[in-house]
Each structure stands twice: as structure tokens, then as C-alpha cells.
Design a protein around this motif. Structure first.
Motif, PDB file in Angstrom:
ATOM      1  N   ILE A 177     -27.434  51.083  53.904  1.00 59.73           N
ATOM      2  CA  ILE A 177     -27.281  50.345  52.336  1.00 59.73           C
ATOM      3  C   ILE A 177     -28.524  49.425  52.061  1.00 59.73           C
ATOM      4  N   ILE A 178     -29.172  49.015  52.809  1.00 62.00           N
ATOM      5  CA  ILE A 178     -30.503  48.343  52.808  1.00 62.00           C
ATOM      6  C   ILE A 178     -31.593  49.216  52.095  1.00 62.00           C
ATOM      7  N   VAL A 179     -31.547  50.210  52.886  1.00 65.47           N
ATOM      8  CA  VAL A 179     -32.798  51.544  52.344  1.00 65.47           C
ATOM      9  C   VAL A 179     -32.214  51.998  51.090  1.00 65.47           C
ATOM     10  N   ALA A 180     -30.820  52.312  50.826  1.00 72.74           N
ATOM     11  CA  ALA A 180     -30.474  52.963  49.786  1.00 72.74           C
ATOM     12  C   ALA A 180     -30.648  52.078  48.428  1.00 72.74           C
ATOM     13  N   LEU A 181     -30.644  50.556  48.747  1.00 71.93           N
ATOM     14  CA  LEU A 181     -30.942  49.687  47.706  1.00 71.93           C
ATOM     15  C   LEU A 181     -32.411  49.720  47.237  1.00 71.93           C
TER      16      LEU A 181
ATOM     17  N   ARG B 292      -6.837  72.904  77.716  1.00 68.82           N
ATOM     18  CA  ARG B 292      -6.876  74.204  77.661  1.00 68.82           C
ATOM     19  C   ARG B 292      -5.460  74.922  77.246  1.00 68.82           C
ATOM     20  N   LEU B 293      -4.537  74.262  77.029  1.00 68.09           N
ATOM     21  CA  LEU B 293      -3.076  74.867  76.515  1.00 68.09           C
ATOM     22  C   LEU B 293      -2.925  74.380  75.050  1.00 68.09           C
ATOM     23  N   THR B 294      -3.765  73.712  74.483  1.00 63.80           N
ATOM     24  CA  THR B 294      -3.562  73.240  73.010  1.00 63.80           C
ATOM     25  C   THR B 294      -4.113  74.475  71.918  1.00 63.80           C
ATOM     26  N   PRO B 295      -3.276  74.188  70.782  1.00 67.91           N
ATOM     27  CA  PRO B 295      -3.772  75.140  69.935  1.00 67.91           C
ATOM     28  C   PRO B 295      -5.476  75.356  69.684  1.00 67.91           C
ATOM     29  N   ALA B 296      -5.915  74.138  69.790  1.00 72.55           N
ATOM     30  CA  ALA B 296      -7.591  74.012  69.555  1.00 72.55           C
ATOM     31  C   ALA B 296      -8.054  75.000  70.499  1.00 72.55           C
ATOM     32  N   ALA B 297      -7.500  74.802  71.654  1.00 69.09           N
ATOM     33  CA  ALA B 297      -8.207  75.931  72.838  1.00 69.09           C
ATOM     34  C   ALA B 297      -7.981  77.263  72.626  1.00 69.09           C
ATOM     35  N   GLU B 298      -6.966  77.502  72.089  1.00 70.89           N
ATOM     36  CA  GLU B 298      -6.609  78.956  71.900  1.00 70.89           C
ATOM     37  C   GLU B 298      -7.434  79.747  70.924  1.00 70.89           C
ATOM     38  N   THR B 299      -7.873  78.886  69.746  1.00 76.00           N
ATOM     39  CA  THR B 299      -8.881  79.423  68.628  1.00 76.00           C
ATOM     40  C   THR B 299     -10.088  78.813  69.090  1.00 76.00           C
ATOM     41  N   ARG B 300     -10.572  78.173  70.075  1.00 73.89           N
ATOM     42  CA  ARG B 300     -11.646  77.451  70.405  1.00 73.89           C
ATOM     43  C   ARG B 300     -12.241  76.786  69.147  1.00 73.89           C
ATOM     44  N   SER B 301     -11.468  75.932  68.696  1.00 74.71           N
ATOM     45  CA  SER B 301     -11.946  75.091  67.359  1.00 74.71           C
ATOM     46  C   SER B 301     -12.537  73.819  67.786  1.00 74.71           C
ATOM     47  N   VAL B 302     -13.462  73.455  67.627  1.00 74.08           N
ATOM     48  CA  VAL B 302     -14.125  72.333  67.932  1.00 74.08           C
ATOM     49  C   VAL B 302     -15.218  72.129  66.605  1.00 74.08           C
ATOM     50  N   VAL B 303     -15.314  70.883  66.135  1.00 71.37           N
ATOM     51  CA  VAL B 303     -16.290  70.291  65.292  1.00 71.37           C
ATOM     52  C   VAL B 303     -17.062  69.271  65.819  1.00 71.37           C
ATOM     53  N   ARG B 304     -18.341  69.435  65.624  1.00 72.53           N
ATOM     54  CA  ARG B 304     -19.195  68.264  66.114  1.00 72.53           C
ATOM     55  C   ARG B 304     -20.032  67.887  64.988  1.00 72.53           C
ATOM     56  N   MET B 305     -19.967  66.454  65.023  1.00 71.50           N
ATOM     57  CA  MET B 305     -20.644  66.052  63.800  1.00 71.50           C
ATOM     58  C   MET B 305     -21.733  64.745  64.118  1.00 71.50           C
ATOM     59  N   ASP B 306     -22.689  64.363  63.531  1.00 71.95           N
ATOM     60  CA  ASP B 306     -23.681  63.258  63.989  1.00 71.95           C
ATOM     61  C   ASP B 306     -22.649  61.939  63.634  1.00 71.95           C
ATOM     62  N   GLY B 307     -22.864  61.106  64.676  1.00 72.24           N
ATOM     63  CA  GLY B 307     -21.867  60.004  65.035  1.00 72.24           C
ATOM     64  C   GLY B 307     -22.045  59.109  63.745  1.00 72.24           C
ATOM     65  N   LEU B 308     -23.213  58.546  63.445  1.00 79.73           N
ATOM     66  CA  LEU B 308     -23.408  57.737  62.287  1.00 79.73           C
ATOM     67  C   LEU B 308     -23.027  58.197  61.020  1.00 79.73           C
ATOM     68  N   LEU B 309     -23.191  59.368  60.661  1.00 76.74           N
ATOM     69  CA  LEU B 309     -22.860  60.137  59.469  1.00 76.74           C
ATOM     70  C   LEU B 309     -21.271  60.223  59.274  1.00 76.74           C
ATOM     71  N   MET B 310     -20.649  60.529  60.488  1.00 81.07           N
ATOM     72  CA  MET B 310     -18.894  60.566  60.619  1.00 81.07           C
ATOM     73  C   MET B 310     -18.252  59.262  60.502  1.00 81.07           C
ATOM     74  N   LEU B 311     -18.897  58.265  61.262  1.00 81.23           N
ATOM     75  CA  LEU B 311     -18.354  57.110  61.429  1.00 81.23           C
ATOM     76  C   LEU B 311     -18.748  55.850  61.109  1.00 81.23           C
ATOM     77  N   GLY B 312     -19.930  55.931  60.480  1.00 83.85           N
ATOM     78  CA  GLY B 312     -20.738  54.770  59.724  1.00 83.85           C
ATOM     79  C   GLY B 312     -20.133  54.132  58.458  1.00 83.85           C
ATOM     80  N   PHE B 313     -19.581  54.741  57.662  1.00 81.04           N
ATOM     81  CA  PHE B 313     -18.612  54.492  56.596  1.00 81.04           C
ATOM     82  C   PHE B 313     -19.777  53.464  55.693  1.00 81.04           C
ATOM     83  N   GLY B 314     -20.885  54.439  55.194  1.00 79.38           N
ATOM     84  CA  GLY B 314     -21.733  53.849  54.401  1.00 79.38           C
ATOM     85  C   GLY B 314     -22.154  54.685  53.202  1.00 79.38           C
ATOM     86  N   PRO B 315     -23.581  54.664  52.727  1.00 75.64           N
ATOM     87  CA  PRO B 315     -23.706  55.507  51.507  1.00 75.64           C
ATOM     88  C   PRO B 315     -23.415  56.807  51.685  1.00 75.64           C
TER      89      PRO B 315
END
Length: 299
Positions: A53-57, A258-281
Motif C-alpha cells: 500500500i505504501i508503494v502504491a501510494l 489420494r482418495l479425494t476427488p482432487a487426487a483423481e483429477t490431480r487438481s492442485v493450484v499453487r499461487m504466490d503466498g503474498l498475492l493470494m493471502l496478503g489482502f492488499g492492492p
């Protein structure tokens, strides 16, 4: 260079009052203050979203130091690092010579903050809230503290419009919403996952998903049975390395997964932690990125 505290830190001065210790620390480190990169540098930012936020300002020139979680934009990483926001030491914080500390809510430990507040430094705590309204409020508080409320109004308008558009794009019909399990870590073969009231819970919902775990608040280690009952369609994780990382093969081979629907479709999403969880600009960008990862470009 930021001076690190020795083990024992506060404990070795238990005979002193908080105010006396704060004055002693400030006097001890005053000779070690690094020369600021800019003549107006006087602000220590604690918390990745606060720094953004400081930088964005347009106030990046005011930054004299930052904490470990402040990694964006990348050039702020050249600033002195006073340590992890939840494990601060008075000596490390005061050694950079800030006139103003802007700290996200939840920094600590409390006894360290007591000493820091007792020193001759203005300390402003920025409220944390995992919502669009919370982000706009953070911008307003930071703008007021820096003396640039008009810039904060402009930034809030811009960020608010982006958030509104992002959430409109992520408006998924209830019957089509995917169950998402946010996994904080798999250390020791155990799934540490998000329940209600976390940044992960909020970003999943904002992106049109359903948090697969709602039986508790915060983060908790789950049993294999609990993961199976959660039945996630997608596993959501931070991009990370080291002990907290889990390659896809290892992740989907875990008995809990391994028995979850996510494992059956091998569905995993990986995101930058600060982007995803920072709740900023940049949160609107995170919402769009997660929505597209879950549902594809069409939304």
C-alpha cells in the motif's frame, strides 16, 4: 545492516520498566542506524500488504526498512529486514531508526511491541480484515498515517473498482462451485489446512469456490478421515520451497489426499503466498487468477 537480537532478548532486562527498557534500547542502537537511501526515509513497514500500500501510494521513498513478509515489489527487498512480523525484537526494530512504524494487526510478540511503543516512535497498527471493505479501510489508514489522504482516496477508488469487477467475474452458480482445500503445509506427513475466518477461506470464496473445511476457525492439522470427508475438488497451496513444499507426486500419494476427488483429477493450484493471502492492492489480481485456475477463462 540490521542488528539481530541475542537469545534471551527482553528477559535479560526484566528488572527494568517497559519505558526504561525502550529508552535503553533506543540509546543503544542509535549509533548503529544505517544511513537512509533517501533523505525522507523514516518509515518502517511491518506486513507485506502494508508495504504494498505504501508503494502504491507513491511513498516508497519514505521506507527505511521492512519486515520479512514484505517482498513486493521486489526492489523493497533491498531494504534492511527487521525480521518476521510475529517474532520481532525491540532491538532489531529500533536499530533502523524509524520515526513512524506502520504495522499490520497481529505483529508481535506483545512484550516486544510494548517496548517499541514505549520508545520515541509513532506506532500505527493497521486493522486486518479479509474482505474488499477491509482492504479499502487499510488503504485509508495507511494514507492518513503518511499524510496523503487524497492519494489514498484515489487508490481506494481504483482498487475498489478492480475488486468489484473481479468478484463479478467470479460469480459462479452455487451448483458449479468447486470445493477447495487450502493446505498450509504437509510437514511430517500431516495436512495443516484452513478452516473459517482466514485469508485463505476468504480468497476461496471471493474466487467463486467453496472452502472444503468449515468445522473450525483458523488453521488446524487434519486427520486423514477429515480430509476424506472434506472431499476437495482442488488442493490450493502457496508456491514455496524447502520443508514446507510438496511436489505433486508426493502430495497426491499422501494417504489423506489420494482418495479425494482432487487426487483423481490431480487438481492442485499453487499461487504466490503474498498475492493470494496478503489482502492488499493486488487482491483483485489474486481473485481473477484463482478463479481462472479453478474454472478456466470463461468464469
Amino acid at each position: 545492516m540490521t542488528r539481530r537480537p541475542s537469545a534471551g532478548g527482553i528477559g535479560m532486562f526484566t528488572g527494568l520498566s517497559t519505558a526504561m527498557f525502550g529508552a535503553l534500547v533506543a540509546w543503544t542502537v542509535s549509533a548503529q542506524q544505517p544511513a537512509p537511501a533517501h533523505p525522507q526515509a523514516d518509515v518502517l513497514s511491518i506486513g507485506g500488504s502494508v508495504t504494498e500500500i505504501i508503494v502504491a501510494l507513491g511513498q516508497q521513498h519514505r521506507l527505511i526498512a521492512r519486515d520479512t513478509t514484505s517482498t513486493f515489489p521486489p526492489d523493497v527487498q533491498s531494504l534492511p529486514d527487521v525480521g518476521y512480523m510475529r517474532a520481532l525484537s525491540p532491538e532489531g526494530v529500533l536499530s533502523v531508526g524509524p520515526a513512524l512504524i506502520l504495522s499490520t494487526e497481529g505483529a508481535g510478540p506483545p512484550e516486544a511491541l510494548d517496548v517499541i511503543r514505549a520508545a520515541d516512535v509513532t506506532f500505527v497498527e493497521i486493522p486486518e480484515a479479509y474482505s474488499a471493505e477491509g482492504i479499502l479501510h487499510k488503504i485509508a489508514v495507511v494514507g492518513d498515517a503518511l499524510g496523503v489522504p487524497e492519494r489514498a482516496d484515489g487508490l481506494a477508488s481504483e482498487v475498489g473498482a478492480k475488486l468489484e469487477a473481479a468478484q463479478a467475474q467470479a460469480d459462479v452458480a452455487p451448483e458449479d462451485r468447486k470445493r477447495v482445500l487450502f493446505v498450509l503445509s504437509t510437514e511430517g506427513g500431516k495436512i495443516n489446512a484452513s478452516g473459517r475466518g482466514t485469508a485463505a477461506d476468504a480468497i476461496i470464496r471471493m474466487a467463486g469456490g467453496v472452502n472444503a473445511v468449515t468445522e473450525f476457525d483458523g488453521y488446524r492439522q487434519l486427520t486423514d478421515e477429515a480430509v476424506g470427508l472434506a472431499a476437495p475438488d482442488v488442493i490450493l497451496m502457496m508456491k514455496r520451497s524447502g520443508d514446507h513444499a510438496a511436489e505433486n507426486g508426493d502430495l497426491f500419494a499422501m494417504p489423506a489426499i489420494r482418495l479425494t476427488p482432487a487426487a483423481e483429477t490431480r487438481s492442485v493450484v499453487r499461487m504466490d503466498g503474498l498475492l493470494m493471502l496478503g489482502f492488499g492492492p493486488r487482491t483483485a489480481d489474486a481473485v481473477i487468477a484463482l478463479q481462472q485456475a479453478l474454472y478456466g477463462q470463461s468464469g
